[in-house]
Design a protein around this motif. Structure first.
Motif, short mmCIF file in Angstrom:
data_model
loop_
_atom_site.label_atom_id
_atom_site.label_comp_id
_atom_site.label_asym_id
_atom_site.label_seq_id
_atom_site.Cartn_x
_atom_site.Cartn_y
_atom_site.Cartn_z
N LEU A 371 1.08 -16.23 29.08
CA LEU A 371 1.83 -15.49 28.06
C LEU A 371 0.95 -14.92 26.94
O LEU A 371 1.16 -13.78 26.52
CB LEU A 371 2.93 -16.37 27.46
N PRO A 372 -0.01 -15.68 26.41
CA PRO A 372 -0.83 -15.11 25.33
C PRO A 372 -1.54 -13.82 25.72
O PRO A 372 -1.69 -12.92 24.89
CB PRO A 372 -1.85 -16.22 25.04
N ALA A 373 -1.97 -13.72 26.98
CA ALA A 373 -2.60 -12.48 27.43
C ALA A 373 -1.62 -11.31 27.35
O ALA A 373 -1.98 -10.21 26.90
CB ALA A 373 -3.13 -12.64 28.85
N GLY A 374 -0.38 -11.56 27.76
CA GLY A 374 0.63 -10.51 27.68
C GLY A 374 0.95 -10.12 26.26
O GLY A 374 1.09 -8.93 25.93
N LEU A 375 1.06 -11.11 25.38
CA LEU A 375 1.34 -10.82 23.97
C LEU A 375 0.20 -10.03 23.33
O LEU A 375 0.42 -9.10 22.55
CB LEU A 375 1.57 -12.12 23.21
N GLY A 376 -1.02 -10.40 23.67
CA GLY A 376 -2.17 -9.67 23.13
C GLY A 376 -2.18 -8.22 23.57
O GLY A 376 -2.50 -7.32 22.78
N MET A 377 -1.81 -7.98 24.82
CA MET A 377 -1.76 -6.60 25.31
C MET A 377 -0.70 -5.80 24.59
O MET A 377 -0.89 -4.61 24.30
CB MET A 377 -1.51 -6.60 26.82
N ALA A 382 0.66 -1.52 20.84
CA ALA A 382 1.39 -1.10 19.64
C ALA A 382 0.44 -0.51 18.60
O ALA A 382 0.76 0.51 17.97
CB ALA A 382 2.15 -2.28 19.05
N VAL A 383 -0.72 -1.11 18.43
CA VAL A 383 -1.65 -0.67 17.40
C VAL A 383 -2.38 0.60 17.82
O VAL A 383 -2.32 1.64 17.15
CB VAL A 383 -2.66 -1.78 17.06
N PHE A 384 -3.08 0.54 18.95
CA PHE A 384 -3.97 1.64 19.33
C PHE A 384 -3.21 2.84 19.90
O PHE A 384 -3.61 3.98 19.67
CB PHE A 384 -5.01 1.14 20.34
N ILE A 442 -4.80 -18.65 21.47
CA ILE A 442 -4.92 -17.62 20.43
C ILE A 442 -6.12 -16.72 20.72
O ILE A 442 -6.05 -15.49 20.56
CB ILE A 442 -5.04 -18.28 19.04
N PHE A 443 -7.21 -17.32 21.17
CA PHE A 443 -8.38 -16.51 21.49
C PHE A 443 -8.15 -15.63 22.72
O PHE A 443 -8.69 -14.53 22.81
CB PHE A 443 -9.61 -17.40 21.68
N VAL A 444 -7.36 -16.09 23.67
CA VAL A 444 -6.97 -15.25 24.81
C VAL A 444 -6.16 -14.05 24.32
O VAL A 444 -6.34 -12.92 24.79
CB VAL A 444 -6.18 -16.06 25.85
N LEU A 445 -5.27 -14.29 23.37
CA LEU A 445 -4.48 -13.20 22.78
C LEU A 445 -5.41 -12.18 22.11
O LEU A 445 -5.22 -10.97 22.28
CB LEU A 445 -3.49 -13.78 21.76
N ILE A 446 -6.40 -12.66 21.36
CA ILE A 446 -7.35 -11.75 20.69
C ILE A 446 -8.12 -10.94 21.73
O ILE A 446 -8.28 -9.71 21.60
CB ILE A 446 -8.31 -12.56 19.81
#
Length: 538
Positions: A371-377, A382-384, A442-446
């Motif tokens: 899940l963190p990987a998906g949230l990070g994407m 959204a940003v870029f 958290i680092f996976v999300l980053i």
């Protein structure tokens, strides 16, 4: 079809010129946006009104190009002016975004098959009496290998037959191969049909960006690409979450039965909701309709190519590899994307043993580690995606000419590029020292947010730089990216055995750090390189 006896001195557009969204080297408007229909009646109306047809050759193709069509020829069929509602770029916004949403759904379901069964790999190895770690890893990555080979055929076919027929055929074959995978009675059969699932499932990933280019203006393309990109990146992240609990409750085969059910629903709905967007195919249909209505057999599309389908295919099938190996811009950017994408799938292979071995997750909860990987994407998109479009729109509103290099602003590429090694260093050493499980996540999300930022910047840049070859550029990116995603994880577990999680991920971090200057180089020198490229028509 147009009469093959057309005068020899007329030079219709060749297949190489049919890439949608193409732009003249001297005009910022696309051929498909400004093309018009020149019929005998409209020409006579103009002449009787004392007017002159303003359909110069520049709108039909690049100014000064040998492929300029004769706009005074009453047998040339094109759009009915710049506001023709049959032109996908003039469709109502609701219709365009509906198509983008359907494409995003397609690209979400097909990548589910790549990793949704990951929590059940151990059960599969036991059932089929296999113990090799290479086989276990290849079970996961062979699907991505299908993503690498599919685009080589799918991209040229889309330039001949259009988009919608390939989406529909891809859906049908994906459904068939998914059912066959669920019924597999051996490791070889399972691998073979997983590979074929990947080939069929690569259709929306290969030509989805081309469809977006067909419909969306430049200042909206970033957002549309962001919505479309959610699928192929979120699918492999969310899939194992549901797969883990499903396998725990039933068995690994039900993963494929669930995908087959979803695919069946989408196959039927896509047939009715996804519309053709490829301009040459739409104009060819219009030409056939006018021939039937008027009986004039001399009518031909503005983009008519007298070459046979076989001849067109021979030219088109080599184009993705030609672009990949002859265009340094595409080569280096593809390498950047491929390595980071391969690292992502390498991390995926570590989740199942890192969080079960060191943090004692079971099969169900181990799926949650994706899940963190998906949230990070989602954060990266959204940003870029939104910021890139805002900058392009602000520049065009201010009267500045759009340049693709705007997509590679250092504020984007450096910030996105740096988050990738930061995420890798953090994930590696926090798992090595077995810090609380939330910290490596958290680092996976980053890491994932940075990966998405890099991919968004590069893909939007290449589509803007090579609009005529949108499908082929995407195919080139997909081939190299998928090869890396399939092959890099094969040696990953051995690397971690030799170096450990800390130094193993640090090595990957140093590699990704060394790649950051690539987009910066093209931000500074990209325009000069594009002007020297024979394949540039931006």
């Amino acid at each position: 079809m147009a009469d093959s006896s057309a005068p020899r001195d007329e030079k219709p557009f060749s297949n190489a010129d049919l890439e949608k969204g193409q732009q003249s080297a001297y005009d910022t408007s696309t051929d498909f946006e400004t093309a018009t229909v020149v019929s005998p009646e409209s020409e006579r109306d103009l002449q009787s009104a004392g007017g002159k047809a303003e359909y110069g050759s520049k709108e039909g193709g690049p100014a000064g190009d040998d492929n300029d069509y004769d706009s005074s020829d009453p047998n040339i069929v094109s759009w009915d002016g710049p506001d023709d509602q049959e032109n996908p770029k003039n469709w109502p916004m609701q219709k365009r975004w509906l198509n983008v949403a359907v494409l995003s759904l397609l690209t979400f379901v097909t990548p589910l098959g790549s990793s949704m069964f990951a929590p059940g790999i151990q059960d599969i190895m036991i059932e089929f009496r296999e113990s090799s770690t290479i086989v276990a890893t290849f079970l996961l990555s062979i699907y991505i290998l299908g993503f690498a080979f599919g685009p080589l055929v799918i991209a040229p076919m889309s330039e001949i037959y259009g988009r919608s027929i390939l989406y529909n055929l891809g859906n049908v074959f994906f459904l068939i191969f998914t059912i066959c995978t669920a019924l597999s009675n051996g490791i070889g059969m399972l691998m073979a049909f997983r590979f074929l699932m990947g080939v069929a499932g690569s259709v929306p990933i290969t030509i989805g960006s081309g469809s977006i280019s067909d419909m969306m203006p430049i200042e909206m393309r970033g957002r549309a690409m962001a919505v479309w990109a959610l699928g192929p990146l979120l699918g492999p992240c969310i899939g194992p979450v549901a797969g883990g609990f499903l396998i725990q409750a039933t068995n690994w085969r039900w993963v494929y039965w669930l995908i087959a059910i979803l695919s069946g629903i989408i196959t039927v709905s896509t047939y009715f909701t996804l519309h053709e967007t490829y301009a040459p195919v739409l104009l060819e249909r219009k030409t056939r309709r006018l021939i039937k209505e008027t009986g004039n057999q001399d009518l031909r599309s503005q983009f008519h190519d007298p070459a046979t389908h076989a001849e067109k295919f021979k030219v088109a099938i080599v184009r993705p590899m030609s672009l990949l190996f002859t265009e340094p811009m595409i080569s280096l950017m593809s390498i950047y994307v491929a390595i980071t994408y391969g690292i992502l799938y390498l991390l995926f292979t570590t989740f199942s043993f890192v969080f079960t071995k060191y943090y004692h997750f079971d099969k169900g909860t181990s799926g949650l580690t994706f899940l963190p990987a998906g949230l990070g994407m989602m954060v990266g998109i959204a940003v870029f995606g939104s910021l890139s479009d805002k900058i392009v729109k602000a520049r065009t509103t201010a009267g500045h000419e759009h340049k693709p290099e705007v997509r590679l602003l250092p504020s984007f590429t450096i910030s996105a590029g740096l988050t990738i090694p930061v995420g890798l260093f953090g994930y590696g050493w926090t798992t090595y020292y077995q810090v609380h499980w939330i910290v490596p996540m958290i680092f996976v999300l980053i890491f994932s947010a940075g990966l998405m930022g890099v991919m968004m910047c590069i893909q939007n840049y290449l589509l803007d730089a090579y609009p005529r070859y949108a499908a082929s550029v995407t195919a080139a990116l997909t081939v190299l990216r998928s090869l890396a995603g399939a092959l890099i994880p094969l040696g990953g577990l051995q690397m971690y055995d030799a170096l450990g999680l800390g130094w193993g991920n640090s090595l990957l971090g140093f590699v990704s750090l060394a790649l950051i200057p690539i987009p910066l180089f093209f931000y500074k020198y990209g325009e000069r390189i594009r002007m020297k490229s024979k394949k540039n028509f931006a």
